[in-house]
Design a protein around this motif. Structure first.
Motif, PDB file in Angstrom:
ATOM      1  N   ILE A 605       0.879  -1.304   0.086  1.00 51.59           N
ATOM      2  CA  ILE A 605       0.079   0.009   0.167  1.00 51.59           C
ATOM      3  C   ILE A 605       0.870   1.289   0.200  1.00 51.59           C
ATOM      4  N   GLY A 606       0.475   2.206  -0.710  1.00 51.94           N
ATOM      5  CA  GLY A 606       1.270   3.535  -0.859  1.00 51.94           C
ATOM      6  C   GLY A 606       0.518   4.623  -0.700  1.00 51.94           C
ATOM      7  N   ARG A 607       1.176   5.674  -0.953  1.00 54.24           N
ATOM      8  CA  ARG A 607       0.416   6.965  -0.945  1.00 54.24           C
ATOM      9  C   ARG A 607      -0.689   7.102  -1.567  1.00 54.24           C
ATOM     10  N   PHE A 608      -0.620   6.691  -2.794  1.00 53.23           N
ATOM     11  CA  PHE A 608      -1.827   6.619  -3.738  1.00 53.23           C
ATOM     12  C   PHE A 608      -2.485   5.389  -3.998  1.00 53.23           C
ATOM     13  N   GLY A 609      -2.326   4.544  -3.053  1.00 55.30           N
ATOM     14  CA  GLY A 609      -3.185   3.303  -3.056  1.00 55.30           C
ATOM     15  C   GLY A 609      -2.292   2.133  -3.169  1.00 55.30           C
ATOM     16  N   PRO A 610      -2.718   0.953  -3.302  1.00 60.77           N
ATOM     17  CA  PRO A 610      -2.113  -0.208  -3.534  1.00 60.77           C
ATOM     18  C   PRO A 610      -1.343  -0.252  -4.663  1.00 60.77           C
ATOM     19  N   TYR A 611       0.124  -0.890  -4.737  1.00 58.92           N
ATOM     20  CA  TYR A 611       0.841  -1.011  -5.934  1.00 58.92           C
ATOM     21  C   TYR A 611       1.783  -2.425  -5.894  1.00 58.92           C
ATOM     22  N   VAL A 612       2.213  -2.904  -6.934  1.00 57.44           N
ATOM     23  CA  VAL A 612       2.988  -4.057  -6.976  1.00 57.44           C
ATOM     24  C   VAL A 612       4.245  -3.769  -7.420  1.00 57.44           C
ATOM     25  N   LEU A 630      -2.286  -1.026  -9.217  1.00 58.26           N
ATOM     26  CA  LEU A 630      -3.218  -1.852  -9.705  1.00 58.26           C
ATOM     27  C   LEU A 630      -4.354  -1.341 -10.495  1.00 58.26           C
ATOM     28  N   SER A 631      -5.051  -2.165 -11.439  1.00 55.56           N
ATOM     29  CA  SER A 631      -6.223  -1.644 -12.072  1.00 55.56           C
ATOM     30  C   SER A 631      -7.390  -1.426 -11.493  1.00 55.56           C
ATOM     31  N   PRO A 632      -8.144  -0.690 -12.045  1.00 55.00           N
ATOM     32  CA  PRO A 632      -9.532  -0.814 -11.308  1.00 55.00           C
ATOM     33  C   PRO A 632     -10.157  -1.947 -11.155  1.00 55.00           C
ATOM     34  N   GLY A 633     -10.796  -2.137  -9.833  1.00 52.57           N
ATOM     35  CA  GLY A 633     -11.474  -3.518  -9.645  1.00 52.57           C
ATOM     36  C   GLY A 633     -10.577  -4.576  -8.932  1.00 52.57           C
ATOM     37  N   GLN A 634      -9.394  -4.515  -8.926  1.00 50.68           N
ATOM     38  CA  GLN A 634      -8.258  -5.282  -8.398  1.00 50.68           C
ATOM     39  C   GLN A 634      -7.985  -4.976  -6.984  1.00 50.68           C
ATOM     40  N   LYS A 635      -7.722  -6.206  -6.191  1.00 50.32           N
ATOM     41  CA  LYS A 635      -7.848  -5.802  -4.569  1.00 50.32           C
ATOM     42  C   LYS A 635      -6.376  -6.327  -4.370  1.00 50.32           C
ATOM     43  N   MET A 636      -5.680  -5.891  -3.292  1.00 50.29           N
ATOM     44  CA  MET A 636      -4.457  -6.545  -2.500  1.00 50.29           C
ATOM     45  C   MET A 636      -4.625  -7.908  -2.064  1.00 50.29           C
ATOM     46  N   LYS A 682       0.620   4.396 -20.393  1.00 48.88           N
ATOM     47  CA  LYS A 682       1.140   4.216 -19.314  1.00 48.88           C
ATOM     48  C   LYS A 682       0.237   4.273 -18.138  1.00 48.88           C
ATOM     49  N   ARG A 683       0.807   4.174 -16.673  1.00 46.01           N
ATOM     50  CA  ARG A 683      -0.109   4.460 -15.653  1.00 46.01           C
ATOM     51  C   ARG A 683       0.409   5.279 -14.677  1.00 46.01           C
ATOM     52  N   GLY A 684      -0.085   6.121 -14.019  1.00 45.00           N
ATOM     53  CA  GLY A 684       0.526   6.955 -13.163  1.00 45.00           C
ATOM     54  C   GLY A 684      -0.337   6.995 -11.808  1.00 45.00           C
ATOM     55  N   GLY A 702     -12.042   4.657 -19.010  1.00 49.21           N
ATOM     56  CA  GLY A 702     -12.802   3.664 -19.745  1.00 49.21           C
ATOM     57  C   GLY A 702     -12.181   2.709 -20.690  1.00 49.21           C
ATOM     58  N   TYR A 703     -10.712   3.057 -20.779  1.00 50.82           N
ATOM     59  CA  TYR A 703      -9.863   2.085 -21.440  1.00 50.82           C
ATOM     60  C   TYR A 703      -9.043   1.067 -20.708  1.00 50.82           C
ATOM     61  N   ASP A 704      -8.589   0.011 -21.146  1.00 52.55           N
ATOM     62  CA  ASP A 704      -7.660  -0.943 -20.465  1.00 52.55           C
ATOM     63  C   ASP A 704      -6.376  -0.661 -21.115  1.00 52.55           C
ATOM     64  N   PRO A 705      -5.281  -0.021 -20.582  1.00 50.87           N
ATOM     65  CA  PRO A 705      -4.116   0.138 -21.223  1.00 50.87           C
ATOM     66  C   PRO A 705      -3.412  -1.059 -21.742  1.00 50.87           C
ATOM     67  N   LEU A 706      -3.851  -2.106 -21.229  1.00 52.20           N
ATOM     68  CA  LEU A 706      -3.048  -3.254 -21.537  1.00 52.20           C
ATOM     69  C   LEU A 706      -3.620  -4.076 -22.528  1.00 52.20           C
ATOM     70  N   SER A 707      -4.878  -3.653 -23.088  1.00 48.37           N
ATOM     71  CA  SER A 707      -5.586  -4.083 -24.387  1.00 48.37           C
ATOM     72  C   SER A 707      -6.007  -3.021 -25.425  1.00 48.37           C
ATOM     73  N   MET A 708      -5.743  -1.777 -24.942  1.00 46.32           N
ATOM     74  CA  MET A 708      -6.359  -0.997 -25.986  1.00 46.32           C
ATOM     75  C   MET A 708      -5.524  -0.979 -27.384  1.00 46.32           C
ATOM     76  N   THR A 709      -6.453  -0.807 -28.253  1.00 45.12           N
ATOM     77  CA  THR A 709      -5.643  -0.822 -29.885  1.00 45.12           C
ATOM     78  C   THR A 709      -5.051   0.490 -30.300  1.00 45.12           C
ATOM     79  N   LEU A 710      -4.233   0.539 -31.362  1.00 49.41           N
ATOM     80  CA  LEU A 710      -3.507   1.911 -31.984  1.00 49.41           C
ATOM     81  C   LEU A 710      -4.837   2.764 -32.340  1.00 49.41           C
ATOM     82  N   GLU A 711      -5.894   1.970 -32.908  1.00 54.10           N
ATOM     83  CA  GLU A 711      -6.805   2.996 -33.522  1.00 54.10           C
ATOM     84  C   GLU A 711      -7.731   3.682 -32.373  1.00 54.10           C
ATOM     85  N   GLU A 712      -7.775   2.751 -31.113  1.00 56.01           N
ATOM     86  CA  GLU A 712      -8.351   3.519 -29.943  1.00 56.01           C
ATOM     87  C   GLU A 712      -7.601   4.621 -29.390  1.00 56.01           C
TER      88      GLU A 712
END
Length: 797
Positions: A605-612, A630-636, A682-684, A702-712
């Motif tokens: 857990i950090g200042r801005f929430g949980p992280y790996v 962590l991504s939205p919806g993921q829990k420690m 990226k994720r900040g 509204g986008y998942d950075p791990l699966s979004m396409t170039l067109e998106e």
């Protein structure tokens, strides 16, 4: 001046002034005037827990004005609210204004009406120090807990956290409920229902009857076998039972029941309900809104009976006296009711009026006759199975209180069944077996949490709303709607043909509306406090503290003795917690080893929430660790090594911008991106974003950075630049000053200093000069700093 009356709120002052003559001047203290200092504990523990109160800075002017008025008055009347908090405010006023407590008159009334105020003036008393001491004990106890516990959380887990005697227990309830939900495994069963055809003595159909099977089957094959047997069966009425029943109204509202009903029927939050109720009380429309009592005065009972008889008739009147379940009802005066039950409309404010109508209907219903019903149950025997199908009906013979307050509970079996007699034949219409899943524990709504706190004896009417507000403000709990997930279920059906058909359907399950969800930090803090401060987190202990406060209010317990006994157990726990390491307190979870690098992977857990974190180096020339949020919806608690490794795939290069794109703003500013610009996901600290040039970023909502396409990504860049251009209303060439569109309307900004200044809604932004804009920016407060702070040096635990 002959008489000075001091109340808490200006609205209350205006209402009271209408009822008192020219010899009375009514003024407001605007709530509390003194409190413990914001800095430091403000309590001398070694000298009997002596509190050091100070006049709050924003009340110094009010106190000075009240002092002058008090010096010129023959008599001072303290007319603050009738509960402990109101008594404490009266005492603080007496202390701050230098009043003689023996001659200062204390008056209370549970409704702001002329008779109530006249009666109070005729029977004044002095300040009740037992009530004051109970409130002081609560305030001091809560300050000690917060002051000594919060710094432990700052050192061991994260800065900015807070703990409290009631708030931490409320958070524990929500955390434990969430864990029960996560651990819940639904049980599957098949439930039978359908329609049979009622036959006359000649075997002709005369009506249809809705039926259910009281028992459920554990498997699809069992349900299938029952349907096949039902289709082969001869069916006859085995038993008809008719019996009268009644429904009784609920008692009039207490604070908690009003909060619950307003939530369920009107969709109000607990805080909103109390704000609206406060306004109605101060306007003289309802009685005092902080109460444990369900009692109504004899005057109110007579008034209710008169209104009910006039509006509905004598048969609807049934005078009732309710008694509070709580032996220590703190404000045991009256339930919440209208001051004038004949008044139907009391406010032009829609929500005030809606709440008033709810209170009025509940009060009237409580003094109305029971609803009389006729319930019919029919059992139907099958020749091929021992189980019996069942039909139920219910009709209202006399509506009684339901005429005003509706039908409480389920109306599933309401309706009249056709006349049936034993031995009468029926035949199959249709029967279905639907796969159903047992429901897990429900998440708390604000109203449900209030009900649970009340049942456990934690807190009192005045504490529910601020407690629920605090745990949300502190980031332990979020109130939100969540979409459900799709689930498949099986349906079997049979008709008079005898063939059983089966199909798979889908439904959405688990959707939530305005429910309370714990954040990751809530679970960490709760576990830490449970381990090291078991008493503070114990439900029975917290309820016992409330009982002791009631004893102090009744003059049966000395407040300093109660605090001394508490502190003797609590403080050693604080000292012991100082030796807990940050790793243990923050519950760092080791997830495993990265197969590529061999480095350890953990979640923190950090200042801005949980992280790996990948790797634990950074010293002796080792590579620095890699971090990812962590991504939205993921829990420690539930994150796996595979989930964590996916998160390390950012930053992720999506490709290059396929074309030039530009947008011109109203002031001529051009926002552009060039062909060939690299688009990187990226994720900040504030969530995922897209980088598309030097210092050019677009948030990825509204986008998942791990699966979004170039067109998106290209669409996101174009939409972002268009929004940036649309935001500019005006700029001043040669300066950093601009006028932009904001969420609440136009505002002035300095793009270099990041300072902002307001523009009134009535002003034309195009009419403002550079000099006026610059003047407002100079007077505006400095911009708040955002972003990550420099990492702290490692300390040895």
């Amino acid at each position: 001046m002959k008489n000075l009356v001091i109340v808490e709120s200006p609205a209350k002052a205006k209402t009271i002034e209408k009822y008192l003559g020219k010899d009375f001047t009514v003024r407001s203290s605007y709530g509390h005037i003194r409190d413990l200092p914001k800095k430091g504990m403000g309590i001398d523990i070694e000298h009997g827990f002596e509190p050091h109160y100070e006049i709050t800075p924003d009340k110094k002017k009010v106190v000075n004005e009240l002092k002058k008025l008090a010096m010129g008055a023959e008599t001072v009347w303290l007319a603050t609210d009738e509960d402990r908090e109101g008594e404490a405010i009266a005492w603080h006023l007496a202390e701050a204004l230098g009043l003689d407590k023996a001659s200062t008159k204390r008056i209370v009334f549970h409704e702001i009406t002329k008779p109530a105020i006249t009666q109070a003036i005729e029977a004044p008393r002095t300040i009740d120090m037992n009530l004051v001491d109970a409130q002081q004990a609560r305030r001091i106890l809560d300050r000690i807990v917060g002051f000594e516990l919060s710094p432990i959380l700052w050192k061991k887990i994260r800065t900015g956290l807070s703990a409290g005697r009631v708030q931490s227990v409320a958070v524990r309830l929500i955390v434990e409920r969430e864990r029960e939900i996560e651990a819940f495994e639904p049980e599957v069963s098949f439930r039978i229902q359908g329609e049979l055809v009622l036959l006359d003595d000649a075997g002709q159909p005369v009506d249809t009857v809705a039926v259910k099977l009281p028992k459920a089957f554990a498997t699809e094959s069992e349900a299938h076998a029952f349907l096949e047997a039902a289709a082969r069966s001869q069916m006859r009425v085995a038993r008809v039972e008719e019996k009268p029943a009644k429904r009784s109204p609920r008692p009039p509202f207490t604070t908690s029941t009003l909060q619950q009903e307003a939530s369920q029927k009107l969709g109000f939050s607990v805080k909103q309900t109390m704000t609206l109720a406060q306004r109605l009380y101060e306007a003289g429309k309802i009685t005092y809104m902080r109460t444990d009592s369900v009692n109504l005065s004899d005057i109110a009972l007579a008034q209710a009976a008169g209104v009910i008889e006039r509006e509905f008739g004598k048969d609807y009147v049934q005078v009732r006296k309710y008694k509070s379940k709580s032996a220590n009802a703190q404000e045991a005066h009256e339930a919440i009711r209208p001051t004038d039950l004949s008044a139907k409309v009391v406010s032009q404010d829609r929500n005030e009026q809606r709440l008033y109508e709810l209170i009025r209907k509940r009060t009237l219903a409580s003094q109305m006759a029971d609803a009389r019903l006729q319930r019919t149950t029919v059992d139907i025997a099958l020749s091929e199975r021992p189980e019996m199908l069942q039909a139920k009906g219910e009709v209202v013979v006399f509506d009684g209180f339901m005429k005003v307050y509706g039908v409480p509970g389920s109306e599933e079996d309401s309706g009249l069944l056709p006349k049936m007699h034993e031995g009468q034949a029926l035949k199959l219409g249709t029967l279905t077996a639907r796969q159903s899943f047992s429901r897990g524990p429900a998440r708390y709504s604000e109203a449900a949490l209030v009900r649970t706190l009340e049942e456990l004896g934690i807190g009192r009417p005045s504490t529910y709303a601020p407690t629920i507000d605090t745990i949300q403000q502190r980031g332990y709990v979020v109130k939100e709607d969540r979409e459900g997930v799709e689930r498949a279920y099986r349906v079997l059906s049979v008709d008079e043909s005898g063939a059983v058909a089966s199909e798979t359907r889908t439904e959405t399950t688990g959707a939530e509306k305005a429910k309370l969800f714990p954040t990751d930090i809530a679970g960490i803090v709760t576990d830490f406090l449970m381990k090291h401060f078991a008493d503070i987190m114990d439900y029975q202990f917290t309820a016992h503290v409330e009982e002791e406060l009631d004893e102090i209010a009744a003059g049966e317990l000395a407040w300093r003795k109660m605090l001394s006994e508490f502190y003797a157990k609590f403080h050693p726990e604080v000292e012991a917690a100082e030796h807990v390491s940050r790793e243990e307190a923050g519950q760092v979870r080791q997830l495993g080893t990265d197969p590529k690098t061999g480095k350890p992977v953990m979640v923190k857990i950090g200042r801005f929430g949980p992280y790996v974190q990948l790797g634990d180096g950074g010293e002796d020339g080792e590579e620095k660790p890699v971090f990812a949020s962590l991504s939205p919806g993921q829990k420690m608690d539930t994150l796996t090594l595979e989930d964590a490794l996916e998160l390390f795939k950012l930053p992720r290069e999506l490709g290059e911008m396929p074309e030039d794109f530009s947008v011109e703003a109203a002031d001529g500013t051009v926002f552009a991106v060039h062909k060939g610009a690299r688009l990187i996901a990226k994720r900040g600290p504030f969530g995922p974003y897209l980088e598309f040039g030097p210092k050019q970023y677009a948030p990825l909502k509204g986008y998942d950075p791990l699966s979004m396409t170039l067109e998106e990504a290209v669409d996101v860049v174009k939409a972002h630049l268009a929004a940036q251009a649309d935001k500019i209303i005006r700029s001043f060439p040669g300066t950093n000053v601009k006028i932009l569109k904001g969420r609440w309307g136009p505002y002035i900004t300095d793009t270099e200093t990041k300072k902002n200044a307001k523009i009134a809604k009535t002003e034309d932004p195009m009419a403002l000069t550079l000099e006026e804009c610059q003047k407002r920016l100079d007077e505006a407060p400095a911009a708040k700093k955002r972003g990550r702070r420099a990492p702290a040096r490692k300390k040895k635990s």
